[in-house]
Design an enzyme around this catalytic site. Sequence first.
Site, PDB file in Angstrom:
ATOM      1  N   CYS A   2      -4.111  -7.955   2.349  1.00 32.00           N
ATOM      2  CA  CYS A   2      -3.590  -9.164   2.970  1.00 32.00           C
ATOM      3  C   CYS A   2      -2.794  -9.987   1.960  1.00 32.00           C
ATOM      4  O   CYS A   2      -3.220 -10.179   0.832  1.00 32.00           O
ATOM      5  CB  CYS A   2      -4.668 -10.062   3.559  1.00 32.00           C
ATOM      6  SG  CYS A   2      -5.654  -9.262   4.816  1.00 32.00           S
ATOM      7  N   ARG A  27       0.635  -5.655   0.075  1.00 36.80           N
ATOM      8  CA  ARG A  27      -0.790  -5.974   0.111  1.00 36.80           C
ATOM      9  C   ARG A  27      -1.418  -5.686   1.474  1.00 36.80           C
ATOM     10  O   ARG A  27      -2.647  -5.735   1.613  1.00 36.80           O
ATOM     11  CB  ARG A  27      -1.013  -7.445  -0.227  1.00 36.80           C
ATOM     12  CG  ARG A  27      -0.485  -7.831  -1.580  1.00 36.80           C
ATOM     13  CD  ARG A  27      -0.693  -9.299  -1.813  1.00 36.80           C
ATOM     14  NE  ARG A  27      -2.095  -9.589  -2.009  1.00 36.80           N
ATOM     15  CZ  ARG A  27      -2.680  -9.669  -3.188  1.00 36.80           C
ATOM     16  NH1 ARG A  27      -1.993  -9.500  -4.276  1.00 36.80           N
ATOM     17  NH2 ARG A  27      -3.959  -9.938  -3.288  1.00 36.80           N
ATOM     18  N   TRP A  74      -4.052  -6.609   6.361  1.00 34.50           N
ATOM     19  CA  TRP A  74      -4.678  -5.279   6.245  1.00 34.50           C
ATOM     20  C   TRP A  74      -6.027  -5.442   6.925  1.00 34.50           C
ATOM     21  O   TRP A  74      -6.906  -6.152   6.430  1.00 34.50           O
ATOM     22  CB  TRP A  74      -4.837  -4.911   4.772  1.00 34.50           C
ATOM     23  CG  TRP A  74      -5.347  -3.524   4.536  1.00 34.50           C
ATOM     24  CD1 TRP A  74      -4.611  -2.390   4.422  1.00 34.50           C
ATOM     25  CD2 TRP A  74      -6.717  -3.126   4.355  1.00 34.50           C
ATOM     26  NE1 TRP A  74      -5.431  -1.312   4.186  1.00 34.50           N
ATOM     27  CE2 TRP A  74      -6.727  -1.732   4.139  1.00 34.50           C
ATOM     28  CE3 TRP A  74      -7.933  -3.806   4.368  1.00 34.50           C
ATOM     29  CZ2 TRP A  74      -7.902  -1.007   3.934  1.00 34.50           C
ATOM     30  CZ3 TRP A  74      -9.109  -3.093   4.164  1.00 34.50           C
ATOM     31  CH2 TRP A  74      -9.078  -1.699   3.953  1.00 34.50           C
ATOM     32  N   ASN A 100      -7.553 -14.147   3.234  1.00 32.12           N
ATOM     33  CA  ASN A 100      -7.665 -12.827   2.602  1.00 32.12           C
ATOM     34  C   ASN A 100      -9.094 -12.709   2.101  1.00 32.12           C
ATOM     35  O   ASN A 100      -9.552 -13.578   1.361  1.00 32.12           O
ATOM     36  CB  ASN A 100      -6.676 -12.742   1.427  1.00 32.12           C
ATOM     37  CG  ASN A 100      -6.854 -11.481   0.612  1.00 32.12           C
ATOM     38  OD1 ASN A 100      -7.405 -10.496   1.093  1.00 32.12           O
ATOM     39  ND2 ASN A 100      -6.387 -11.512  -0.623  1.00 32.12           N
ATOM     40  N   GLY A 101      -9.795 -11.669   2.537  1.00 26.63           N
ATOM     41  CA  GLY A 101     -11.182 -11.502   2.099  1.00 26.63           C
ATOM     42  C   GLY A 101     -12.068 -11.113   3.269  1.00 26.63           C
ATOM     43  O   GLY A 101     -11.566 -10.656   4.306  1.00 26.63           O
ATOM     44  N   GLU A 486      -5.618  12.915 -10.744  1.00 23.37           N
ATOM     45  CA  GLU A 486      -4.618  11.898 -10.419  1.00 23.37           C
ATOM     46  C   GLU A 486      -3.448  12.520  -9.634  1.00 23.37           C
ATOM     47  O   GLU A 486      -2.948  11.918  -8.688  1.00 23.37           O
ATOM     48  CB  GLU A 486      -4.143  11.218 -11.714  1.00 23.37           C
ATOM     49  CG  GLU A 486      -2.984  10.239 -11.582  1.00 23.37           C
ATOM     50  CD  GLU A 486      -3.234   9.077 -10.634  1.00 23.37           C
ATOM     51  OE1 GLU A 486      -4.372   8.881 -10.184  1.00 23.37           O
ATOM     52  OE2 GLU A 486      -2.260   8.378 -10.310  1.00 23.37           O
ATOM     53  N   LYS A 490      -2.339  11.233  -5.947  1.00 29.72           N
ATOM     54  CA  LYS A 490      -0.971  10.792  -5.637  1.00 29.72           C
ATOM     55  C   LYS A 490      -0.469  11.507  -4.399  1.00 29.72           C
ATOM     56  O   LYS A 490       0.097  10.905  -3.502  1.00 29.72           O
ATOM     57  CB  LYS A 490      -0.013  11.125  -6.777  1.00 29.72           C
ATOM     58  CG  LYS A 490       0.240  10.223  -7.931  1.00 29.72           C
ATOM     59  CD  LYS A 490       0.532   8.803  -7.728  1.00 29.72           C
ATOM     60  CE  LYS A 490      -0.624   8.000  -7.224  1.00 29.72           C
ATOM     61  NZ  LYS A 490      -1.362   7.187  -8.138  1.00 29.72           N
ATOM     62  N   GLU A 493      -2.348  10.430  -1.053  1.00 29.65           N
ATOM     63  CA  GLU A 493      -2.142   9.077  -0.538  1.00 29.65           C
ATOM     64  C   GLU A 493      -0.748   8.851   0.029  1.00 29.65           C
ATOM     65  O   GLU A 493      -0.592   8.067   0.956  1.00 29.65           O
ATOM     66  CB  GLU A 493      -2.532   7.993  -1.549  1.00 29.65           C
ATOM     67  CG  GLU A 493      -1.637   7.816  -2.726  1.00 29.65           C
ATOM     68  CD  GLU A 493      -2.090   6.668  -3.648  1.00 29.65           C
ATOM     69  OE1 GLU A 493      -2.592   5.645  -3.172  1.00 29.65           O
ATOM     70  OE2 GLU A 493      -1.917   6.815  -4.872  1.00 29.65           O
ATOM     71  N   HIS A 509     -16.012  28.582  -9.070  1.00 33.85           N
ATOM     72  CA  HIS A 509     -17.323  28.208  -8.520  1.00 33.85           C
ATOM     73  C   HIS A 509     -17.207  27.663  -7.104  1.00 33.85           C
ATOM     74  O   HIS A 509     -18.103  26.963  -6.634  1.00 33.85           O
ATOM     75  CB  HIS A 509     -17.998  27.180  -9.438  1.00 33.85           C
ATOM     76  CG  HIS A 509     -18.258  27.727 -10.810  1.00 33.85           C
ATOM     77  ND1 HIS A 509     -19.276  28.612 -11.075  1.00 33.85           N
ATOM     78  CD2 HIS A 509     -17.591  27.539 -11.977  1.00 33.85           C
ATOM     79  CE1 HIS A 509     -19.245  28.935 -12.365  1.00 33.85           C
ATOM     80  NE2 HIS A 509     -18.225  28.305 -12.922  1.00 33.85           N
ATOM     81  N   LYS A 608      -2.276  -2.282  -1.554  1.00 36.45           N
ATOM     82  CA  LYS A 608      -2.130  -2.192  -3.003  1.00 36.45           C
ATOM     83  C   LYS A 608      -3.350  -2.732  -3.740  1.00 36.45           C
ATOM     84  O   LYS A 608      -3.826  -2.141  -4.691  1.00 36.45           O
ATOM     85  CB  LYS A 608      -0.877  -2.974  -3.403  1.00 36.45           C
ATOM     86  CG  LYS A 608      -0.568  -2.959  -4.882  1.00 36.45           C
ATOM     87  CD  LYS A 608      -0.070  -1.605  -5.298  1.00 36.45           C
ATOM     88  CE  LYS A 608       0.257  -1.529  -6.768  1.00 36.45           C
ATOM     89  NZ  LYS A 608       0.275  -0.117  -7.207  1.00 36.45           N
TER      90      LYS A 608
END
Length: 613
Positions: A2, A27, A74, A100-101, A486, A490, A493, A509, A608
Amino acid sequence: MCGIVGYWGKKESVPILIKGLKRLEYRGYDSAGIAVIKRNNLNYLKKTGKVRELEKEINREKLTGQIGIAHTRWATHGIPNDINAHPHMDVSESMALIHNGIIENYSTLREVLLKEGVKFKSDTDTEVVVQLISSIYKKNGLSLEESVRAALQQVIGAYGVVLVSKDEPDTLIAARFGSPLVVGIGEGEYFVASDAAPIIDYTRNVMYLDEGEMAIITNGELTIKNIFENKIISKEISKVDWSVEQIEKGNYPHYMLKEINEQERTVVDTMRGRLRVEDGDAHLGGIRDFMPRIESARRYYITACGTSWHAGMIGKYLLEEYAGIPVHVEYASEFRYRETIVGPDTVVIAISQSGETADTLAAIRKAKEKGALTLGICNVVGSSISRDTDCGVYTHAGPEIGVASTKAFTAQVTVLSMLALMLGRRKDRLSKSQGQEITRSMNKLGDYIKEVLTDDKQLQKVAKDTQNVNHYLYLGRGLNFPVALEGALKLKEISYIHAEGYPAAEMKHGPIALIDENMPVVFIAPHDKTYEKILSNIEQVKSRKGITIVITDKHSKDLDALADYLIVIPSTHAHIFPILVSIPLQLLAYHLAVLRGCNVDQPRNLAKSVTVE
Ligand code: AGP
């Protein structure tokens, strides 16, 4: 999670708020809304989708006003739709609030308000806050400021809120508990935002609200008070050093591509003034005074989330080798609730690009309670994590807007390399000449990155040929195992291709069962002490008809024969290689996402800065 923006001043606020929302869209981007006061009237519009959808609506409705607030969402409570979008209004539509929260006790508060006859419109946790403030305002004859304070004292959870009311049309109130808010101070005008991005076009003077603080802007005056004690707080004005160019896309089609390309400079910025090439050493000013405690610690914990956690894994390998101190790497979400062996003899290193990740912040607080020394590695200056830790190092990568972290990651690993180097030298585990070997390689990193960025045709070809696969596997050994993790993160996402990273030897394995002619496997295979071993892993994939994509630092007969696609990048010190090899992996993910028509900068369901648990 948000984006919040507010404006108090004499200008027309709508364009300022919309521009601000666009800057904050990274955001959250599932819906957006705005509320503005014009001649004692409060008007608002809310729309599902991107800010541009809201903008169209604003143009249709010809919305104008002076004092105003806007929000990009969001979703946490309630699906993304027009009703659940912010701002939320009280029953009489005289107050508007953005948030936001997460309000943890929202159902209890809602029950109380329902009994009072309040009719709720949305499914959100946020609406209870504005309804509660309004109910207190109407019942108790308090001022808006007093009502906000009284209401927030009943609220449990995390919030950054901003509110306006047509009953006090000259006032804008913002309050912070757990979610970031910055106040911009211009000439006769004020801005409030989740970060400085919407503010820097107008002023560089800002105040970062701390936990439990509220900003009251009325009659052209800004007052900062404590939410819980009603005490006036005097705060310093800080200067933001971001430039507008840094937060704009320029000629790049996506922020992510811009940020990938910036790395030839950003890693240099991270090292600037910190590397002592001739001494084979580094110097990190932000932790200087704490070095005795850092050196004598019995153990380190590194705590972080997502990409920052991967940087932490690389840090573990480097710190254990150079400093000879055991390092545990813990997801912050686990660290905060687990019984960890943390005490005054422990250094807890928290890594975060945004400096606002809720779990990482909570992990730091827990570490502090247990008496550990906390050290932050953050990109955003003035962020909560950078202020909550005892000491720290800024990564100086500049603002990162693309949701997928790229330049912040390489900057984090660069800082960790310098930290490990410093400790290795102080503890005599690294000689001067070994240190020089490392610093000289670090010094050339910018040029090597440039080389990698100059030619990515082979990566484009890999992307083109594999764009329709459903899975990808990334394998690396030693320091390059976290790089494989990583690389996989990437890819998933931004391209929505399922991907996994593994230590190469672990393949046999389990994951080897997945290998067939449709499975591309990316190998990170530099010519270091792991080379021979990884070569056998490549053979194992090849003999099962997997598609082998090998990233290495020089041609060899074996690799030329085994690799379906060979990507050769410059050869560098083994401890620096993870930084360099991350770049082709970022580019591969980028090209695949673009070919698959994905929204690279704003992938679905992501935001983000994850400021909720
Ligand atoms: C990275 O590409 C991700 N979007 C995500 O994993 C991110 O690294 C994570 O949320 C941590 O964020 P931070 O570094 O701002 O704390």
